[in-house]
Structures are given as structure tokens and as C-alpha cells.
Design a protein around this motif. Structure first.
Motif, PDB file in Angstrom:
ATOM      1  N   GLN A 309       0.761  -1.419  -0.003  1.00 57.24           N
ATOM      2  CA  GLN A 309      -0.015  -0.031  -0.014  1.00 57.24           C
ATOM      3  C   GLN A 309       0.893   1.254   0.072  1.00 57.24           C
ATOM      4  N   SER A 310       0.356   2.167  -0.107  1.00 60.16           N
ATOM      5  CA  SER A 310       1.042   3.621  -0.286  1.00 60.16           C
ATOM      6  C   SER A 310       1.673   3.745   0.892  1.00 60.16           C
ATOM      7  N   LEU A 311       3.080   4.490   0.920  1.00 57.17           N
ATOM      8  CA  LEU A 311       4.051   4.728   2.086  1.00 57.17           C
ATOM      9  C   LEU A 311       4.264   6.255   1.895  1.00 57.17           C
ATOM     10  N   SER A 312       3.745   6.597   3.242  1.00 58.52           N
ATOM     11  CA  SER A 312       4.133   8.226   3.410  1.00 58.52           C
ATOM     12  C   SER A 312       5.692   8.191   3.925  1.00 58.52           C
ATOM     13  N   VAL A 313       6.295   9.093   3.317  1.00 60.22           N
ATOM     14  CA  VAL A 313       7.792   9.286   3.696  1.00 60.22           C
ATOM     15  C   VAL A 313       8.088  10.874   4.244  1.00 60.22           C
ATOM     16  N   ASP A 314       8.603  10.961   5.094  1.00 57.05           N
ATOM     17  CA  ASP A 314       8.968  12.428   5.679  1.00 57.05           C
ATOM     18  C   ASP A 314      10.631  12.534   5.347  1.00 57.05           C
ATOM     19  N   LEU A 315      10.795  13.361   4.296  1.00 56.58           N
ATOM     20  CA  LEU A 315      12.349  13.458   3.915  1.00 56.58           C
ATOM     21  C   LEU A 315      12.829  14.838   4.354  1.00 56.58           C
ATOM     22  N   HIS A 316      13.840  14.785   5.228  1.00 57.93           N
ATOM     23  CA  HIS A 316      14.446  16.129   5.715  1.00 57.93           C
ATOM     24  C   HIS A 316      15.602  16.352   5.092  1.00 57.93           C
ATOM     25  N   THR A 317      15.612  17.602   4.488  1.00 55.79           N
ATOM     26  CA  THR A 317      16.934  17.937   3.659  1.00 55.79           C
ATOM     27  C   THR A 317      17.272  19.591   4.440  1.00 55.79           C
ATOM     28  N   ARG A 318      18.621  19.652   3.917  1.00 57.07           N
ATOM     29  CA  ARG A 318      19.300  21.002   4.441  1.00 57.07           C
ATOM     30  C   ARG A 318      20.296  21.095   3.614  1.00 57.07           C
ATOM     31  N   PHE A 319      20.402  22.390   3.419  1.00 54.26           N
ATOM     32  CA  PHE A 319      21.270  23.185   2.168  1.00 54.26           C
ATOM     33  C   PHE A 319      22.219  24.212   2.842  1.00 54.26           C
ATOM     34  N   ALA A 320      23.225  24.341   2.369  1.00 59.23           N
ATOM     35  CA  ALA A 320      24.293  25.369   3.019  1.00 59.23           C
ATOM     36  C   ALA A 320      23.723  26.674   2.602  1.00 59.23           C
ATOM     37  N   GLY A 321      23.221  26.757   1.484  1.00 56.24           N
ATOM     38  CA  GLY A 321      22.987  28.022   0.885  1.00 56.24           C
ATOM     39  C   GLY A 321      24.018  28.872   0.168  1.00 56.24           C
ATOM     40  N   VAL A 322      25.165  28.457   0.301  1.00 59.07           N
ATOM     41  CA  VAL A 322      26.225  28.911  -0.820  1.00 59.07           C
ATOM     42  C   VAL A 322      26.896  27.685  -1.637  1.00 59.07           C
ATOM     43  N   PRO A 323      27.383  28.061  -2.614  1.00 55.73           N
ATOM     44  CA  PRO A 323      28.010  26.916  -3.479  1.00 55.73           C
ATOM     45  C   PRO A 323      29.248  26.393  -2.556  1.00 55.73           C
ATOM     46  N   ASP A 324      29.428  25.129  -2.870  1.00 51.82           N
ATOM     47  CA  ASP A 324      30.630  24.568  -2.295  1.00 51.82           C
ATOM     48  C   ASP A 324      31.691  24.904  -2.946  1.00 51.82           C
ATOM     49  N   HIS A 325      33.155  24.668  -2.324  1.00 53.28           N
ATOM     50  CA  HIS A 325      34.302  25.023  -2.888  1.00 53.28           C
ATOM     51  C   HIS A 325      34.473  24.899  -4.342  1.00 53.28           C
ATOM     52  N   PRO A 326      34.815  25.635  -5.171  1.00 58.22           N
ATOM     53  CA  PRO A 326      34.945  25.560  -6.482  1.00 58.22           C
ATOM     54  C   PRO A 326      35.497  24.358  -7.050  1.00 58.22           C
ATOM     55  N   SER A 327      36.562  23.842  -6.402  1.00 60.28           N
ATOM     56  CA  SER A 327      37.256  22.553  -6.609  1.00 60.28           C
ATOM     57  C   SER A 327      36.495  21.009  -6.289  1.00 60.28           C
ATOM     58  N   ALA A 328      35.486  21.417  -5.752  1.00 60.55           N
ATOM     59  CA  ALA A 328      34.720  20.124  -5.417  1.00 60.55           C
ATOM     60  C   ALA A 328      34.325  19.241  -6.402  1.00 60.55           C
ATOM     61  N   GLY A 329      34.516  18.037  -6.161  1.00 59.81           N
ATOM     62  CA  GLY A 329      33.678  17.104  -6.972  1.00 59.81           C
ATOM     63  C   GLY A 329      32.530  16.600  -6.717  1.00 59.81           C
ATOM     64  N   LEU A 330      31.884  16.096  -7.533  1.00 60.70           N
ATOM     65  CA  LEU A 330      30.335  15.537  -7.249  1.00 60.70           C
ATOM     66  C   LEU A 330      30.511  14.123  -6.379  1.00 60.70           C
ATOM     67  N   PHE A 331      29.427  14.099  -5.386  1.00 62.44           N
ATOM     68  CA  PHE A 331      29.422  12.925  -4.658  1.00 62.44           C
ATOM     69  C   PHE A 331      29.035  11.884  -5.395  1.00 62.44           C
ATOM     70  N   ARG A 332      29.450  10.541  -4.929  1.00 64.22           N
ATOM     71  CA  ARG A 332      28.935   9.492  -5.796  1.00 64.22           C
ATOM     72  C   ARG A 332      29.159   8.124  -4.575  1.00 64.22           C
ATOM     73  N   ALA A 333      27.928   7.455  -4.710  1.00 60.08           N
ATOM     74  CA  ALA A 333      28.135   6.166  -3.769  1.00 60.08           C
ATOM     75  C   ALA A 333      27.861   4.990  -4.679  1.00 60.08           C
ATOM     76  N   LEU A 334      28.668   4.125  -4.742  1.00 57.75           N
ATOM     77  CA  LEU A 334      28.694   2.739  -5.691  1.00 57.75           C
ATOM     78  C   LEU A 334      28.929   1.665  -4.573  1.00 57.75           C
ATOM     79  N   LYS A 335      27.752   0.758  -5.112  1.00 57.27           N
ATOM     80  CA  LYS A 335      27.744  -0.527  -4.224  1.00 57.27           C
ATOM     81  C   LYS A 335      28.355  -1.541  -5.233  1.00 57.27           C
ATOM     82  N   SER A 336      29.000  -2.417  -4.345  1.00 57.27           N
ATOM     83  CA  SER A 336      29.286  -4.038  -5.131  1.00 57.27           C
ATOM     84  C   SER A 336      28.946  -5.024  -4.165  1.00 57.27           C
ATOM     85  N   GLU A 337      28.546  -6.146  -4.644  1.00 52.73           N
ATOM     86  CA  GLU A 337      28.047  -7.252  -3.952  1.00 52.73           C
ATOM     87  C   GLU A 337      28.636  -8.511  -4.576  1.00 52.73           C
ATOM     88  N   ARG A 338      28.868  -9.598  -3.847  1.00 54.86           N
ATOM     89  CA  ARG A 338      29.249 -10.965  -4.304  1.00 54.86           C
ATOM     90  C   ARG A 338      28.926 -11.986  -3.288  1.00 54.86           C
TER      91      ARG A 338
END
Length: 907
Positions: A309-338
Motif C-alpha cells: 500500500q502507499s507509503l508516506s515518507v518524511d524526507l528532511h533536507t538541509r542546504f548550506a545556502g552557498v556553493p561548495d568550494h569550486p574545486s569540489a567533485g560530485l558526490f557518488r556512492a557505488l555498491k558492489s556485492e558478491r
């Protein structure tokens, strides 16, 4: 659209710059490659520790066992140790830790006090002991040094010690560590989780999502900003749903919620850490900063059809309000499984392509037979296609700063949660272990790829199930869908002002076009993707530092940029001609397969060239100010780096057409590494008065190496030089020589007698006379070919197994000898050993003589046994390989086939 991002280059140390502003973890301009020195068994055996008769220390000098030493500037980022038998036990109180910084003894304290976390600056939570960390002792205090560091233990020669020391070599260090160094600002950041590291960065927002069976819901936020917090109320069905996060055009996260937050697949337990986990209020939290220049989209879906059945989800987010350091890379999470690894194969945890920084790992292992021996597997880390691992560890729980299967007392593994590491859960009967480690100050940077492999058990001999999520910051993929705005100028996002240390919008009136006046204001380092020609860069002619990625032009002309001091080009597939500004102090070119020449730049201080297969030669005559040079995967036919008066460090790696290297007359050069040069036959190194360290690795056809006039050279490391038959070191005051898999037949030792450590493995030397080295204290001669050996009187450790020695060396004058390993030789007698009046009288002495062809008269046997019984030293005589026919007149022959049978001299 040309995505324009801003960054600046600075020499960043791996200490305060991260912890003073934790968002700096996202930056891709981190310098210094993470390396590891450990007690790993070099042959791949299961016993990854130093102990009596099994020496893994660098050398023994006086009462010190040296664990780590370098003569380059850098920083020690992590120290881990454990001691015990079966379970972790308290560190022996008579062992002291000594740390020398720039040749000065700075730290001298009991090892148990060092890890107690009560002595400044080695304080909790940066430092913790076995009770705090389930069997492991750890320290994350950054120990910086300008030119030398040595870490030693006293009274450790016979101790059962496992250790790992992580460090990074740096181009330079402004200030060295002292006992008065303070790291008080880190205490709050690293307090026990769950602690929000960005609690002051912005306000939380609540979004209500409704997930229908087999459906999804999402939110999108459009701005140049950074997500600093994401939180969900934990629920069993929610965990089985998928979370997807897209930053700009990059897919950052796509996996089940239970995977991303480090939770057990069956049950409620999760890990806890500074950045990710489940808190005590049953909330799943992620504090990994996620920078984005345009937008971020967060989606939750029921793709596995777990919802009825339908699931209600409370999603809490927070932003810094300013760009990150310009040399920042993009976040990435990678999964591996065996599931159920096949014995002998292990588990490839990471096989990632591109440029990035590895900052954390969640790992769950389990055993089909319920064996905790799956935690015996060693991790190996390869960076940027190097054939040798950059790091080799000593076991799974050691990587996660635990010890002895996470046990500091008898029983099952003991879960714990600290800011940077922890054991989230353990469950029987399948020995399910869920672990977390964050690499904040000891992150692993890579330019082209990263591979991490985990042994399945102590010697790849077990089957195990493995699930892992690894957290990165990566260089963004090229934007192939955009277009150019305005008259050749980009639609700019922001630029970085070095003076104010702030990021500013270039398109200040937000009309989508950068005007001339807006562009003139840009003076920081500009990162531009997908520029098609030099005309598109004209808007940024005032820039000091220019970073081009995926440059599409055939020619690049930035000679008219009057302020340009740094130019970086990363991936320029069509570039054939470069005209650079004469003001450049730094030039970095990566992956330009058509480029055949590099311009002469008289002011250049740092040069990094990699992936230029057509660059067969370049003239360095005009590079008089060059301080640092790195050459990787070039088409060079020759390399003449002579007459560079200011050059201090250099690497030449994987240039497979290079036949000769000339490094003569470089007065300032301190460190040289030649690695993976498959065609190099000759190298000339002479007249370098400042050279302190020389690394030669994977040079399969090197036949001739001339070393002359190197008065400061102290360390020589050689690995995989099978064609080098002779080496003359007679005129060099070396203190350490290490060689593995070198084709040496003849070795000329320093006539200065300066040698303190000699480690040779897999060479072809048959006769070695070390009498001319009065200071030699540690000799590891596992060469397999020695038939004659003469030794100096100062020797403390002799490890020479698997050779052809038939007569024991004359040890009568070896009054300092504490460890003697002559196992698996051809020894028939022990005259030289028995004649030593002190060997075996001290409790820490070890005499290992198994697998020889000994024939012993009773007086010799009784003499050695008496010494052992009175001192508790280690004596190993059995088993031997007896040959009855060779010894018809043996007085007493003891044939021991059963290890429980004792030597009997009663008759």
C-alpha cells in the motif's frame, strides 16, 4: 552549455584544512597520495604481524625497532596497532613509542600512554585504545614533517605486534609537528556519533513524499548549492525501497536505502558514523556534502515491489545556502556485492574509473560456515594502473581500526560506534559483520582509476558473502547536451576569489549571458568543460589559474593571459599545438593523445605530464626554475633532466619506450622515482649532492646503473629489476638498501661502512661479505642463493632463510645478535652458533634452525637447550632433513619426525 566552475590551487596539508572546514573533503585538488606501511606478510601468508623470529620491522637500531622512515616532506595521517593472543590484550607497558621529526626526537612515551588519549596533543577522540575501538589502538593526529620522519618502538623485538602507519608524501611542508601542536578544534567534529557536523550550515526542510506500490516520488532543488543533510524516519518497508540522487547531470546514488545507510539486510541494526548511519532516534541520516552547480534531485521508488500500500515518507533536507568550494567533485556512492566467493578469488570491492577521491566504506561480510576467519583477509589498493598496490593491509578488522575480530575481551565481536570507524553489528550463525570507516584526512586520491581487492580469508582460502558501499567525490562527466551562451562566453556559475576566499556568481544579473564587464571580474582559477577553441576562453583573460576539462580544440593559445600562473588541461583528445603564457609557474597536461610538443616556459616550477603517447621528446634546457616534475605514460624515447638547478623531486612512471634516463648534475634534487619503464636499459645518476632517496621499481630490462657523487643518498629501494647483474654502491654513504626480485650477482657495498639496513629478497648473490659494514644491524637476506656469508659484529638481526649455506656463519663475535633465522638452508653443523657466548641468553633472543641437515653432538645440543631454559629464548631445531648415508660417524643423531619428540642426549 559550457559548465564553468571555479577553484583555486594551493598547497593543502592533510590536517587542519579538512577539519577546520569539513566540506573541504569534497575537493579534488587534494595533494599527496595515501600510502601505507604495515606488518603485512610479504609472501601473502596469514601471519601479518611482527614477533619473535618473524621480524617485519624496517630495521633494528639499538633498542629501537624501526617501523617507518622517510626522507621526504609529508604527514603521517593514521597509526594503528594491536597486540595479543586470541583476543586483543593491553599493550606491554615497557614498550615506548619514539617519533623523530626532521632528525629530532619529538615523541618519546610509553606506547600504552600514547593510545590512552590523555596526553596532549594525543587526545580523545583523535586517539583511542583497544577498549574504545574493540581491540584496536588508533591515532589520527596529523604528524607533519619537512624532510624526515622515523617511528620506532623500544623493547618490541620479541613482541606479537600488528601495525599500520598511513602517510602522505607532500611537495613541501611549512611547519612540522611538535608536542605543543594543538588540534582542539577537531574535538567537537569528531565527538561520538551521531553528531551533526554541519549543524550550523542551514535550516532543515521537511518534504512529504508518497510512494505508491511500484511507484516513486521525488523532490528537486535548482540552484548552485550543496546538500549538507538528508534524513529519513527509519521503517522496515522503506529500507527495501530504492533511493536515487542526481546532482546536476551526474547520478550520485542509486541503490536500496538499507545499502546506502549501512544497514543489515535482516534486522534493525545499522552502522553509525560522522557522515552516515542510523541514530539513536531511529533516523537514517546522511551528512555527506553533495555539491551541485545547477540542481539536485532526490527520488524514492518501489522498484522491487515490496510495498502493498502507499507509503508516506518524511524526507528532511538541509542546504548550506552557498556553493561548495569550486574545486569540489560530485558526490557518488557505488555498491558492489558478491555471494559465495570461490576460494582463491576474493572480492573486488572497487573498480572505479575516472578522477576522484575515495572517502569512506561500508562493508558487510558473512560466512556460509559461520567462520570469523573471513576477517583475516588483507585489502590491497591499486591507484592509477600501477602494477604494485599502493597499500597492503593486515586484515579486515584492522582496516576498520579494530583488532582480533573486534574483541578486547573473550566472547563475540563487540559492536561500537565512533566518528570515523565502527562495527555496526554482528550476528550469528553466519558471522555477519557490518563495518564502517571514513577516510577524512587519509582519503585516497586517484587520477584515472582505483581498484581495491579483499582476500577471502587469510590466504584466499574461504568462501564468503560480501556487500559494500563506497563513498567518493568524482570529477563530473562532460556535459554533451548544452550550448554556448553569448558572444563566445560561457553561462558562468561562479568564480573563486582568492583574496576574500568567497565564491561569486559571474552572471551577476542572472540573464543567462556573461557580459564583458562580468567576465573581466574573474581572476580566480576557472574550470571550464567542453570548450571548443581558444576564443571561448577570451572572457577569462584576467584569470590567474585556468583548468580545462574535455577541451575540444586542435590548438590552444593562452599566451595573451597576462596573469596566468597555472594551466591544467585534463582530456584534450584533439589538441596538437599549445601556446602558453610565459608567466606560467605550473603546467599540468593529462590525456592529450595528439600532442607532440610542449612549449619552453622559463618561469615554470611544477610540470606534470601524463597520457601523452606521441610526446617522444621535449627540451628542458629552458626550465631552469623547475622544482617538481612528474612524467607518466608518455611516448618518450629519451629523458635528459640534467642541468635543472632547482629540481627537488621527480617521478618517471610507465613510459614504456624510454631506453635511457640521464639525471646527472642536479644540485637540488632530493627524491627520484623511476617506475614501470619496460624499455629502460641504462640510467645515469651522478653529481646530485642533495639526493636522499632513490626508488627504482618495475624496470625489467635495466642492465646498467651508474651511481656517482651522491653524498646525501641514504635510502635505495629496488623492486623487480631482473636484468641488473651488478651494482656498485661503494662510493655512496647509504644507510638503507632494499632490493626485491633484482638480478644481482655482484653488489659493491659502501666503503664508508654506513649501512644500517640491508634487505635483499629474490636476488642471485652467492657470496656476501658484510664485514666492511660495522654499523649494519638488520640484514634480511632471503635471496635463495647464498652459499657463503660473512657478518659484521654490530648485527642484531639476521634473517637468511631458504639459502644454500652449509656451514653456519662465524657468529662468535656477534655479541649483539638477538634474532637468527637460518631456516631451510643446508646447515650440517652449528659451530659458529654455539661459539657465540651470548646468543640465546636473553629472553628476546630467537634462534630458528628448522629444515636444515643438522648433525649435532650432545655437548652442542645441551649448550643451546641450557641457554633456552634459563632465559626463555626461542630455539627451533626441529624438524630437520636427515641424511643417514652422509654421516656414518655421527656421535648422536636425533631423528625427529614427531614434533612432540624431544632431543635426547641421555646416553
Amino acid at each position: 552549455m559550457l559548465a564553468l566552475i571555479v577553484s583555486y590551487f594551493s598547497v593543502c596539508l592533510v590536517g587542519d584544512w579538512v577539519w577546520e572546514d569539513l566540506s573541504n573533503i569534497t575537493r579534488l585538488d587534494q595533494i599527496g597520495q595515501a600510502e601505507l606501511v604495515s606488518s603485512v606478510c610479504p609472501s601473502g601468508c596469514r601471519f601479518d604481524r611482527s614477533s619473535q623470529g618473524d621480524i617485519r620491522y624496517l630495521r633494528v637500531e639499538g633498542d629501537e625497532s624501526v617501523l617507518f622512515e622517510t626522507f621526504r616532506p609529508g604527514v603521517v595521517t593514521r597509526i594503528w596497532m594491536t597486540q595479543g593472543e586470541g583476543i586483543s590484550q593491553p599493550l606491554d607497558v615497557d614498550m615506548d613509542l619514539r617519533i623523530y621529526i626532521d632528525h629530532v626526537l619529538v615523541v618519546d612515551m610509553p606506547l600504552v600512554d600514547f593510545f590512552a588519549g590523555q596526553t596532549a596533543p594525543f587526545l580523545n577522540p583523535l586517539v583511542g585504545n583497544r577498549e574504545r575501538s574493540s581491540g584496536g589502538n588508533y591515532a589520527y593526529v596529523p604528524i607533519q614533517f619537512q624532510g624526515h620522519c622515523r617511528i620506532s618502538l623500544t623493547n618490541a623485538l620479541d613482541r606479537r605486534i600488528w601495525y599500520q602507519i598511513g602517510w602522505k608524501a607532500l611537495p613541501e611542508v611549512d611547519k612540522s609537528f611538535t608536542m605543543s601542536s594543538s588540534f582542539a578544534s577537531w574535538t567537537d567534529v569528531l565527538s561520538d556519533p551521531p553528531h551533526d557536523p554541519f549543524s550550523k550550515s542551514g535550516s532543515w526542510q521537511l518534504q512529504k513524499l508518497s510512494i505508491m506500490p511500484a511507484g516513486n516520488d521525488q523532490i528537486e532543488y535548482q540552484a548552485a548549492d550543496q546538500l549538507t543533510g538528508l534524513m529519513l524516519e527509519d521503517a522496515e518497508q522503506l529500507r527495501k525501497c530504492w533511493i536515487s540522487i542526481q546532482t546536476d547531470d551526474d547520478l550520485a546514488v542509486e541503490m536500496r536505502i538499507e545499502d546506502y545507510f549501512g544497514c543489515r539486510e535482516e534486522g534493525v541494526e545499522c552502522v553509525q558514523s560522522l557522515m552516515i548511519g542510523r541514530d539513536d532516534l531511529s533516523r537514517l541520516y546522511s551528512f555527506w556534502p553533495m555539491p551541485h552547480q545547477r540542481s539536485i534531485r532526490i527520488s524514492i521508488d518501489d522498484r522491487d515491489h515490496v510495498l502493498s500500500q502507499s507509503l508516506s515518507v518524511d524526507l528532511h533536507t538541509r542546504f548550506a545556502g552557498v556553493p561548495d568550494h569550486p574545486s569540489a567533485g560530485l558526490f557518488r556512492a557505488l555498491k558492489s556485492e558478491r555471494q559465495a566467493t570461490v576460494p582463491g578469488t576474493g572480492f573486488t570491492v572497487i573498480d572505479s574509473q575516472g578522477r576522484g577521491v575515495w572517502v569512506g566504506q561500508f562493508l558487510e561480510l558473512s560466512s556460509p560456515i559461520g567462520s570469523l576467519s573471513i576477517l583475516e583477509g588483507d585489502e590491497r589498493i591499486w591507484v592509477d594502473d600501477l602494477s604494485s598496490p599502493q597499500q597492503e593491509g593486515t586484515g579486515v578488522e584492522d582496516f576498520f581500526n579494530g583488532g582480533f575480530y573486534f574483541r578486547s575481551q573473550a566472547g563475540l565481536p563487540q559492536p561500537f560506534a565512533l566518528a570515523l570507524h565502527g562495527l555496526g553489528y554482528y550476528h550469528e550463525p553466519n558471522a555477519v559483520v557490518g563495518m564502517i570507516r571514513l577516510m577524512i584526512s587519509d582519503s585516497v586520491s586517484f587520477s584515472s582509476n582505483l581498484r581495491v581487492h579483499l582476500e577471502a580469508g587469510p590466504t584466499e582460502n574461504l568462501s564468503m558473502n560480501a556487500r559494500s558501499v563506497n563513498y567518493f567525490y568524482m570529477s563530473p562527466e562532460p556535459d554533451l547536451t548544452g550550448k554556448v551562451w553569448g558572444d563566445g562566453c560561457a553561462q558562468a556559475i561562479s568564480w573563486w576569489d582568492e583574496t576574500t576566499q568567497q565564491s561569486y556568481l559571474v552572471d551577476s544579473d542572472a540573464n543567462g549571458v556573461v557580459s564583458e564587464s562580468e567576465a573581466i571580474a574573474v581572476t580566480g582559477e576557472i574550470l571550464i568543460q567542453q570548450a571548443s577553441d581558444s576564443a571561448q576562453l577570451a572572457c577569462y583573460s584576467a584569470a590567474k589559474k585556468l583548468n580545462l576539462r574535455q577541451y575540444q580544440g586542435v590548438e590552444l593559445d593562452v599566451a595573451s593571459f597576462p596573469n596566468l600562473v597555472s594551466l591544467k588541461i585534463d582530456n584534450a583528445p584533439w589538441l596538437t599545438n599549445l601556446v602558453a603564457a610565459p608567466t606560467l609557474a605550473e603546467l599540468e597536461i593529462r590525456d592529450a593523445p595528439q600532442l607532440t610538443t610542449v612549449p619552453t616556459l622559463t618561469n615554470l616550477e611544477r610540470l606534470h605530464l601524463s597520457e601523452l603517447p606521441l610526446l617522444e621528446a621535449f627540451n628542458l634546457d629552458g626550465y631552469s626554475n623547475l622544482v617538481q616534475i612528474v612524467l607518466m605514460r608518455l611516448g618518450l624515447l629519451e629523458c635528459d633532466l640534467s642541468a635543472l638547478p632547482n629540481l627537488r623531486s621527480m617521478k618517471v612512471i610507465n613510459c614504456n619506450q624510454l631506453a635511457t634516463v640521464n639525471l646527472a648534475e642536479l644540485p637540488s634534487l632530493q627524491w627520484v622515482r623511476l617506475q614501470e619503464l619496460s624499455s629502460l636499459t641504462t640510467t645515469l645518476l651522478q653529481s646530485m649532492p642533495s639526493l636522499t632517496q632513490l626508488d627504482l621499481m618495475q624496470l625489467p630490462v635495466l642492465e646498467l646503473m651508474n651511481l656517482f657523487d651522491l653524498p646525501q643518498l641514504r635510502q635505495l629501494q629496488m623492486t623487480d629489476l631482473p636484468a641488473l647483474p651488478t651494482l656498485d654502491l661503494s662510493q655512496i654513504p647509504l644507510t638503507q638498501v632494499e632490493g626485491r626480485d633484482v638480478g644481482l650477482i655482484s653488489l659493491g657495498l659502501p666503503v664508508t661502512g654506513s649501512l644500517k639496513l640491508l634487505r635483499l629478497r629474490g636476488v642471485r648473490i652467492s657470496n656476501l661479505n658484510l664485514n666492511s659494514q660495522p654499523h649494519l644491524k638488520y640484514a634480511d637476506l632471503s635471496v635463495g642463493s647464498l652459499s657463503q656469508l660473512s657478518l659484521p659484529s654490530a648485527l642484531q638481526v639476521l634473517v637468511a632463510p631458504d639459502n644454500r649455506l652449509s656451514l653456519s656463519p662465524d657468529l662468535a663475535s656477534q655479541l649483539n645478535l638477538e634474532v637468527l633465522d637460518l631456516t631451510h638452508n643446508e646447515l650440517t653443523e652449528l659451530t659458529g652458533i654455539v661459539a657465540n657466548p651470548t646468543l640465546g641468553l636473553a629472553a628476546e633472543d630467537a634462534i630458528l634452525l628448522t629444515r636444515n641437515r643438522l648433525r649435532l653432538a650432545c655437548p652442542e645440543i645441551i649448550e643451546l637447550l641450557d641457554r633456552q631454559s634459563s632465559s626463555s629464548s626461542m630455539l627451533q631445531l626441529n624438524p630437520q632433513r636427515w641424511d643417514f648415508t652422509a654421516w656414518p660417524f655421527v656421535d648422536v643423531l636425533t631423528l625427529v619426525l614427531d614434533p612432540d619428540v624431544l632431543i635426547d642426549c641421555s646416553d
